[in-house]
Design a protein around this motif. Structure first.
Motif, mmCIF file in Angstrom:
data_model
loop_
_atom_site.group_PDB
_atom_site.id
_atom_site.type_symbol
_atom_site.label_atom_id
_atom_site.label_comp_id
_atom_site.label_asym_id
_atom_site.label_seq_id
_atom_site.Cartn_x
_atom_site.Cartn_y
_atom_site.Cartn_z
ATOM 1 N N LEU A 10 0.879 -1.156 0.000
ATOM 2 C CA LEU A 10 0.000 0.000 0.000
ATOM 3 C C LEU A 10 0.920 1.211 0.000
ATOM 4 C CD1 LEU A 10 -2.836 1.277 0.370
ATOM 5 C CD2 LEU A 10 -2.406 1.170 2.824
ATOM 6 N N LEU A 11 0.731 2.119 -0.945
ATOM 7 C CA LEU A 11 1.481 3.371 -0.961
ATOM 8 C C LEU A 11 0.546 4.463 -0.477
ATOM 9 C CD1 LEU A 11 3.312 1.560 -2.725
ATOM 10 C CD2 LEU A 11 3.858 3.589 -4.034
ATOM 11 N N ARG A 12 0.995 5.187 0.533
ATOM 12 C CA ARG A 12 0.173 6.236 1.128
ATOM 13 C C ARG A 12 1.033 7.444 1.446
ATOM 14 N NH1 ARG A 12 1.915 6.713 6.115
ATOM 15 N NH2 ARG A 12 2.400 4.928 7.414
ATOM 16 N N THR A 13 0.367 8.584 1.659
ATOM 17 C CA THR A 13 1.116 9.772 2.051
ATOM 18 C C THR A 13 1.770 9.525 3.412
ATOM 19 O OG1 THR A 13 -0.895 10.729 2.985
ATOM 20 C CG2 THR A 13 -0.315 11.397 0.740
ATOM 21 N N MET A 14 2.936 10.109 3.573
ATOM 22 C CA MET A 14 3.621 10.005 4.861
ATOM 23 C C MET A 14 3.075 11.071 5.802
ATOM 24 S SD MET A 14 7.592 9.067 4.019
ATOM 25 C CE MET A 14 7.885 10.055 2.556
ATOM 26 N N THR A 15 3.177 10.796 7.080
ATOM 27 C CA THR A 15 2.746 11.718 8.131
ATOM 28 C C THR A 15 3.885 11.869 9.133
ATOM 29 O OG1 THR A 15 1.888 10.045 9.661
ATOM 30 C CG2 THR A 15 0.382 10.799 7.893
ATOM 31 N N PRO A 16 3.788 12.833 10.039
ATOM 32 C CA PRO A 16 4.828 12.957 11.069
ATOM 33 C C PRO A 16 5.009 11.674 11.892
ATOM 34 C CG PRO A 16 3.533 14.966 10.980
ATOM 35 C CD PRO A 16 2.841 13.970 10.075
ATOM 36 N N ASP A 17 3.980 10.856 11.990
ATOM 37 C CA ASP A 17 4.099 9.591 12.729
ATOM 38 C C ASP A 17 5.068 8.619 12.071
ATOM 39 O OD1 ASP A 17 2.242 10.523 14.565
ATOM 40 O OD2 ASP A 17 0.552 9.478 13.614
ATOM 41 N N PHE A 19 8.053 9.326 11.114
ATOM 42 C CA PHE A 19 9.424 9.767 11.339
ATOM 43 C C PHE A 19 10.348 8.644 11.822
ATOM 44 C CE2 PHE A 19 12.754 11.679 14.012
ATOM 45 C CZ PHE A 19 13.410 12.440 13.052
ATOM 46 N N PRO A 20 9.981 7.852 12.842
ATOM 47 C CA PRO A 20 10.912 6.793 13.285
ATOM 48 C C PRO A 20 11.213 5.764 12.197
ATOM 49 C CG PRO A 20 9.205 7.170 14.942
ATOM 50 C CD PRO A 20 8.791 7.935 13.708
ATOM 51 N N ALA A 21 10.207 5.351 11.439
ATOM 52 C CA ALA A 21 10.424 4.376 10.367
ATOM 53 C C ALA A 21 11.278 4.979 9.257
ATOM 54 C CB ALA A 21 9.085 3.894 9.819
ATOM 55 N N LEU A 22 11.067 6.259 8.981
ATOM 56 C CA LEU A 22 11.858 6.934 7.960
ATOM 57 C C LEU A 22 13.315 7.077 8.411
ATOM 58 C CD1 LEU A 22 11.461 8.133 5.157
ATOM 59 C CD2 LEU A 22 10.966 10.326 6.246
ATOM 60 N N CYS A 23 13.522 7.333 9.705
ATOM 61 C CA CYS A 23 14.887 7.402 10.250
ATOM 62 C C CYS A 23 15.623 6.080 10.043
ATOM 63 C CB CYS A 23 14.862 7.733 11.741
ATOM 64 S SG CYS A 23 14.539 9.465 12.106
ATOM 65 N N ALA A 24 14.921 4.960 10.207
ATOM 66 C CA ALA A 24 15.553 3.651 10.033
ATOM 67 C C ALA A 24 16.102 3.487 8.615
ATOM 68 C CB ALA A 24 14.560 2.537 10.352
ATOM 69 N N ILE A 25 15.497 4.165 7.653
ATOM 70 C CA ILE A 25 15.952 4.089 6.263
ATOM 71 C C ILE A 25 17.001 5.154 5.973
ATOM 72 C CG2 ILE A 25 15.217 4.340 3.857
ATOM 73 C CD1 ILE A 25 12.445 3.263 4.837
ATOM 74 N N LEU A 26 16.656 6.403 6.243
ATOM 75 C CA LEU A 26 17.518 7.523 5.856
ATOM 76 C C LEU A 26 18.774 7.653 6.713
ATOM 77 C CD1 LEU A 26 14.855 10.281 5.070
ATOM 78 C CD2 LEU A 26 15.912 8.636 3.517
ATOM 79 N N GLN A 27 18.805 6.987 7.868
ATOM 80 C CA GLN A 27 19.980 7.052 8.724
ATOM 81 C C GLN A 27 20.851 5.805 8.627
ATOM 82 O OE1 GLN A 27 18.472 8.237 12.607
ATOM 83 N NE2 GLN A 27 18.096 10.318 11.877
ATOM 84 N N ASP A 28 20.523 4.923 7.690
ATOM 85 C CA ASP A 28 21.323 3.725 7.445
ATOM 86 C C ASP A 28 22.353 4.056 6.356
ATOM 87 O OD1 ASP A 28 22.355 1.320 6.366
ATOM 88 O OD2 ASP A 28 20.532 0.220 6.898
ATOM 89 N N PRO A 29 23.647 4.069 6.699
ATOM 90 C CA PRO A 29 24.663 4.448 5.707
ATOM 91 C C PRO A 29 24.660 3.576 4.454
ATOM 92 C CG PRO A 29 25.633 4.306 7.904
ATOM 93 C CD PRO A 29 24.230 3.776 8.006
ATOM 94 N N GLU A 30 24.351 2.287 4.584
ATOM 95 C CA GLU A 30 24.314 1.419 3.406
ATOM 96 C C GLU A 30 23.152 1.772 2.484
ATOM 97 O OE1 GLU A 30 25.281 -2.789 3.548
ATOM 98 O OE2 GLU A 30 25.826 -2.494 5.655
#
Length: 190
Positions: A10-17, A19-30
């Motif tokens: 399911l593709l949906r708009t992102m919300t401030p909630d 943020f933690p899941a997005l950090c897991a992706i964007l803060q992974d150097p690999e």
């Protein structure tokens, strides 16, 4: 808000909630090797804010990719307007959690975004701009879009509107694109 659905996502708009899941992706150097660095909390918040601005301004952006089998946020995929040479072009982009790589998630979601770009947004062409060091995505677009081309040719027999990969070409404007050279261009078949 739900935007698209594929067999597994399911593709949906992102919300401030998100943020933690997005950090897991964007803060992974690999995961972020194509961006040359992982993001800080502040950069991740800016990224999320930029997507929400895109939803309001453009009507689209990178969307949260939710795996339907377990409800997990496994990445993002969507359409953004990007500078390419002297023009702004619609680009299909994606980023996935590392544990979800090489399972077809990106190509499945990207093909759904491609159809959305043509059918719902009315674009006549879309692009995937890929850093030349990002071999997994570069190979994936070639293989997956070639597969999509065969699928589209089959769909053409059954439907009047199909999409077709025209060609893959190189951008040779290093001053504007630096190392973002290979990209795929897809046009709507009329």
């Amino acid at each position: 808000m739900d935007i698209l659905e594929t067999k597994r996502h399911l593709l949906r708009t992102m919300t401030p909630d998100d943020f933690p899941a997005l950090c897991a992706i964007l803060q992974d150097p690999e995961v972020m090797y194509a961006y040359e660095h992982a993001f800080s909390d502040a950069k991740t918040k800016d990224w999320l804010d930029r997507q929400m601005h895109r939803y309001a301004h453009d009507g689209f952006g990178l969307w949260a990719m939710i795996r339907k089998s377990d409800g997990e946020f496994i990445g993002q995929c969507g359409i953004t307007m990007q500078e390419c040479g002297n023009e702004r072009v619609p680009e299909i982009g994606w980023l996935l959690r590392r544990d979800c790589w090489h399972q077809g998630h990106a190509s499945e979601a990207a093909m759904a975004c491609r159809a959305y770009a043509f059918e719902r947004l009315g674009f006549s062409e879309v692009f995937s701009i890929i850093r030349d060091t990002n071999t997994a995505s570069a190979c994936g677009t070639t293989d997956r879009h070639d597969a999509a081309l065969h699928l589209d040719q089959a769909l053409l027999r059954h439907r009047h509107a199909a999409h077709r990969l025209l060609h893959q070409k190189m951008i040779d404007n290093r001053a504007e694109m630096s190392s973002f050279r290979p990209f795929c261009q897809m046009k709507r078949n009329r």
